[in-house]
Design a protein around this motif. Structure first.
Motif, PDB file in Angstrom:
ATOM      1  N   THR A 404      41.512 142.790  48.632  1.00 41.77           N
ATOM      2  CA  THR A 404      42.421 142.274  49.642  1.00 41.77           C
ATOM      3  C   THR A 404      43.743 143.005  49.538  1.00 41.77           C
ATOM      4  O   THR A 404      44.300 143.158  48.433  1.00 41.77           O
ATOM      5  CB  THR A 404      42.664 140.760  49.451  1.00 41.77           C
ATOM      6  OG1 THR A 404      41.415 140.075  49.521  1.00 41.77           O
ATOM      7  CG2 THR A 404      43.596 140.215  50.514  1.00 41.77           C
ATOM      8  N   SER A 406      47.639 142.837  50.608  1.00 42.54           N
ATOM      9  CA  SER A 406      48.588 141.778  50.994  1.00 42.54           C
ATOM     10  C   SER A 406      49.994 142.348  51.047  1.00 42.54           C
ATOM     11  O   SER A 406      50.322 143.342  50.396  1.00 42.54           O
ATOM     12  CB  SER A 406      48.536 140.627  49.980  1.00 42.54           C
ATOM     13  OG  SER A 406      47.236 140.088  49.870  1.00 42.54           O
ATOM     14  N   THR A 408      54.335 141.066  51.296  1.00 43.39           N
ATOM     15  CA  THR A 408      55.359 140.022  51.234  1.00 43.39           C
ATOM     16  C   THR A 408      56.613 140.550  51.911  1.00 43.39           C
ATOM     17  O   THR A 408      56.807 141.765  52.038  1.00 43.39           O
ATOM     18  CB  THR A 408      55.673 139.636  49.779  1.00 43.39           C
ATOM     19  OG1 THR A 408      56.126 140.806  49.077  1.00 43.39           O
ATOM     20  CG2 THR A 408      54.453 139.059  49.093  1.00 43.39           C
ATOM     21  N   GLY A 423      54.182 141.958  59.289  1.00 44.23           N
ATOM     22  CA  GLY A 423      52.793 141.749  58.896  1.00 44.23           C
ATOM     23  C   GLY A 423      51.925 142.885  59.394  1.00 44.23           C
ATOM     24  O   GLY A 423      52.413 143.946  59.819  1.00 44.23           O
ATOM     25  N   SER A 428      48.163 138.834  60.580  1.00 43.35           N
ATOM     26  CA  SER A 428      48.279 138.149  59.295  1.00 43.35           C
ATOM     27  C   SER A 428      48.980 139.061  58.302  1.00 43.35           C
ATOM     28  O   SER A 428      49.284 140.219  58.595  1.00 43.35           O
ATOM     29  CB  SER A 428      46.894 137.765  58.769  1.00 43.35           C
ATOM     30  OG  SER A 428      46.152 138.923  58.438  1.00 43.35           O
ATOM     31  N   ARG A 429      49.224 138.512  57.119  1.00 42.41           N
ATOM     32  CA  ARG A 429      49.869 139.288  56.074  1.00 42.41           C
ATOM     33  C   ARG A 429      48.888 139.682  54.970  1.00 42.41           C
ATOM     34  O   ARG A 429      49.313 140.099  53.879  1.00 42.41           O
ATOM     35  CB  ARG A 429      51.046 138.514  55.495  1.00 42.41           C
ATOM     36  CG  ARG A 429      52.217 138.436  56.469  1.00 42.41           C
ATOM     37  CD  ARG A 429      53.435 137.775  55.862  1.00 42.41           C
ATOM     38  NE  ARG A 429      54.573 137.876  56.782  1.00 42.41           N
ATOM     39  CZ  ARG A 429      55.787 137.370  56.553  1.00 42.41           C
ATOM     40  NH1 ARG A 429      56.020 136.704  55.413  1.00 42.41           N
ATOM     41  NH2 ARG A 429      56.764 137.507  57.428  1.00 42.41           N
ATOM     42  N   SER A 430      47.602 139.560  55.232  1.00 41.46           N
ATOM     43  CA  SER A 430      46.595 140.043  54.283  1.00 41.46           C
ATOM     44  C   SER A 430      45.357 140.477  55.055  1.00 41.46           C
ATOM     45  O   SER A 430      45.015 139.881  56.090  1.00 41.46           O
ATOM     46  CB  SER A 430      46.233 138.960  53.262  1.00 41.46           C
ATOM     47  OG  SER A 430      45.628 137.853  53.912  1.00 41.46           O
ATOM     48  N   ASN A 432      41.231 142.267  54.342  1.00 39.35           N
ATOM     49  CA  ASN A 432      40.202 142.628  53.370  1.00 39.35           C
ATOM     50  C   ASN A 432      39.797 144.085  53.541  1.00 39.35           C
ATOM     51  O   ASN A 432      39.895 144.653  54.629  1.00 39.35           O
ATOM     52  CB  ASN A 432      38.979 141.721  53.541  1.00 39.35           C
ATOM     53  CG  ASN A 432      39.292 140.269  53.241  1.00 39.35           C
ATOM     54  OD1 ASN A 432      40.111 139.960  52.366  1.00 39.35           O
ATOM     55  ND2 ASN A 432      38.636 139.367  53.945  1.00 39.35           N
ATOM     56  N   SER A 464      44.418 143.531  45.541  1.00 41.48           N
ATOM     57  CA  SER A 464      43.652 142.815  44.522  1.00 41.48           C
ATOM     58  C   SER A 464      42.181 143.155  44.707  1.00 41.48           C
ATOM     59  O   SER A 464      41.652 143.098  45.828  1.00 41.48           O
ATOM     60  CB  SER A 464      43.856 141.303  44.638  1.00 41.48           C
ATOM     61  OG  SER A 464      45.185 140.957  44.334  1.00 41.48           O
ATOM     62  N   SER A 471      46.717 141.943  42.153  1.00 42.99           N
ATOM     63  CA  SER A 471      48.116 142.211  42.543  1.00 42.99           C
ATOM     64  C   SER A 471      48.594 143.582  42.049  1.00 42.99           C
ATOM     65  O   SER A 471      49.661 143.724  41.420  1.00 42.99           O
ATOM     66  CB  SER A 471      49.044 141.110  42.016  1.00 42.99           C
ATOM     67  OG  SER A 471      48.653 139.855  42.533  1.00 42.99           O
TER      68      SER A 471
END
Length: 594
Positions: A404, A406, A408, A423, A428-430, A432, A464, A471
């Motif tokens: 994933t 991601s 911030t 984003g 979205s902010r993530s 796959n 991740s 992370s």
């Protein structure tokens, strides 16, 4: 044999009586029958009769005394003991069982012709609610003088072994003595008939099922039946022993009512509602092989199952072992820090309330991951940008991986606030991604872009890997705090003047001044009229309100102007906005003609 008492009838008060006691038995016996002439008594004034003569006259008083003596002889004969007295035989030899709350009636009797009526019946230790009587009552009829009834409605159950009841009968014979008889019985009073099974367990399609219903109380054996509803298809109720057995074929919850009937007269019945839930077959739905892991990284994989009944309990099948560092929880989570790389096979089983199923799985633990890099995103970007990028491994990995990506966002504006626009282009902010085995290219969603938004701050990007490093920092980029941006200016004529609307945004979420420059055509040429206005207070209130958060730093400012005289010379307006980073002027916006 009876023995005649030794007593002589004589005259105990005179000479005749005294001499009579000395005579022989044969002579004395002649005093018992008196000749007919002796019944004609002379008057009492006459004297004594000649002593001992046949036909002698005896005074009346003496005759009465002799008669009294003979009466005593007769009474003695009547009261002599009867050594051959008979015993009355009571039948039946056993008493049937009774039921609490159900009327009880049993006839007891002695053999006809062996007694002198009426009979007197008694019973000891009868259970509460029962009594014995020779009189008929309602549905319990006594048919002859030789019978009695034990009847009533029992109110209390006896112990399972019953109680000892003694029935006694005495007839009315006086001579030589009354006859009597007794019999001791064991009498059991059972509780009311009831079904004691509380509930029936669930099962699953295709599993053999067997549960036996239980009842208590009543009398005799039981007969079972379905009073209403239906058993699950594939199950049947045995009427003789109450067993529900078979193999269910359909998943559902089935409700039905069971009836049990005893052998009492009349038969007693009890009913109770039951349900059996039949679940689909228990199946482990997690696919094999499992997602691969990476040596030295934390691994976590949840197993799933469907069907079955109740909750699931997971375990490693006997004889099987997990890769080093991993453990399986009862809740079905395989987790831990993976040890050495390798390919592993093991079996996992799941148990519900009624069955257990097992499935074999394969799991590959790969070597540590190489460096993951993001390209295409600079260290600093302007607001409102849409940036493409790529993600790559420094060297291929032998196993297929997934993960994933991601981001911030942290605002550094004068009045900080999140910006929902920041984003990915997916909204979205993530997102796959996957990494094919032996490949260095990370596969992202098609045409994926990074949107930088309209608020100054810092965007952080991390990755991740499933069952691998978490992370992983990839890139941090700064959204610059720039001068205000004007996205649109519109002008409209209104009654007696103009309305100007400015749409734009200020990345630092602050705006201090607005200036309107009107271009007016006069007889001497084009003339600019500038009308500045301070707006710091208004914009601070706006940016501090929660209403502004969904808009980031965007705003829409409306200003009206009154025009005196001829306004036909107004041709256009130029708007200038000022914040802490500087000023931005718009292009000239034409003013509609009158």
């Amino acid at each position: 044999m009876m023995q005649t008492p030794r007593m002589v009838c004589g005259d105990p008060f005179g000479e005749v009586g005294q001499k009579s006691r000395k005579k022989s038995q044969s002579e004395t016996a002649r005093l018992a029958p008196l000749p007919p002439s002796a019944t004609r008594f002379p008057p009492p004034s006459r004297g004594r009769a000649a002593e001992g003569g046949r036909g002698s006259e005896i005074p009346l008083t003496r005759i009465r005394r002799i008669a009294a003596c003979c009466s005593f002889v007769l009474l003695s004969l009547v009261m002599a003991p009867d050594l051959e007295a008979q015993t009355l035989n009571i039948t039946p030899t056993t008493l049937p069982e009774g039921i609490v709350g159900v009327f009880y009636c049993q006839i007891v009797q002695v053999d006809p012709g062996t007694f002198t009526p009426p009979l007197i019946w008694t019973a000891t230790n009868l259970p509460s609610g029962l009594s014995i009587s020779s009189q008929s009552i309602g549905q319990c009829q006594v048919q002859g003088q030789n019978q009695a009834r034990i009847s009533g409605t029992p109110t209390t159950a006896t112990p399972p072994s019953g109680v000892s009841v003694t029935v006694t009968v005495v007839d009315s014979r006086i001579i030589p003595a009354p006859r009597m008889g007794s019999r001791t019985y064991t009498l059991r009073i059972n509780p009311p008939l009831s079904i004691t099974t509380a509930s029936l367990p669930a099962t699953a399609v295709g599993l053999s099922y067997s549960q036996t219903l239980a009842a208590t109380g009543g009398r005799g054996s039981y007969a079972w039946s379905i009073a209403s509803g239906n058993l699950p298809p594939g199950l049947m109720l045995n009427p003789s022993n109450g067993a529900i057995a078979g193999t269910p074929s359909t998943a559902n919850t089935f409700n039905f009512r069971v009836r049990v009937t005893d052998q009492a007269s009349p038969p007693q019945s009890a009913e109770k509602d039951f349900s059996i839930t039949v679940s689909p077959p228990l199946t482990i739905t997690t696919a094999s092989p499992l997602p691969s892991g990476i040596s030295g990284s934390f691994y976590s994989q949840s197993f799933a199952a469907s069907g079955g009944a109740g909750s699931f309990t997971w375990s490693v099948a006997p004889g099987s072992s997990l890769p080093a560092g991993l453990n399986l929880s009862p809740g079905g989570v395989l987790s831990g820090t993976a040890g050495a790389a390798g390919n592993f096979n093991f079996s996992i089983r799941v148990t519900d309330s009624i069955q257990t199923v097992t499935k074999q799985f394969a799991l590959s633990i790969g070597p540590p991951l190489s460096t993951l890099s993001l390209v295409g995103i600079p260290d600093a970007v302007d607001p409102a940008q849409q940036l493409g990028f790529g993600l790559f491994l420094s060297s291929p990995h032998p196993n297929a991986l997934s993960g994933t990506l991601s981001l911030t966002f942290v605002s550094n504006a004068v009045i900080p606030s999140d910006d929902p626009v920041v984003g990915f282009s997916t909204g979205s902010r993530s997102v796959n991604f996957t990494i094919p085995a032996n490949s260095t290219t990370v596969v992202l969603p098609p045409q994926l872009l990074l949107l930088t938004g309209r608020v100054s701050g810092t965007i952080g990007l991390t990755a991740s890997i499933q069952n691998g490093p978490q992370s992983i920092p990839l890139r941090s980029t700064t959204v610059r705090s720039t001068t205000p941006r004007i996205t649109n200016v519109s002008v409209a004529r209104i009654q007696g003047g103009l309305r100007v609307v400015i749409d734009g945004f200020s990345p630092e979420r602050r705006l201090s001044n607005v200036e309107y420059g009107f271009n007016v055509r006069t007889s001497s040429g084009m003339q600019r009229i500038n009308l500045p206005r301070g707006v710091s207070s208004e914009f601070e209130n706006w940016y501090r309100s929660a209403v502004s958060t969904p808009f980031g730093s965007a705003f829409s400012l409306e200003q009206t102007f009154s025009v005196q005289g001829d306004s036909s010379g107004l041709e256009s307006v130029v708007v200038t906005l000022t914040n802490g980073q500087g000023s931005t002027a718009s292009n000239a916006t034409a003013i509609p003609a009158n």
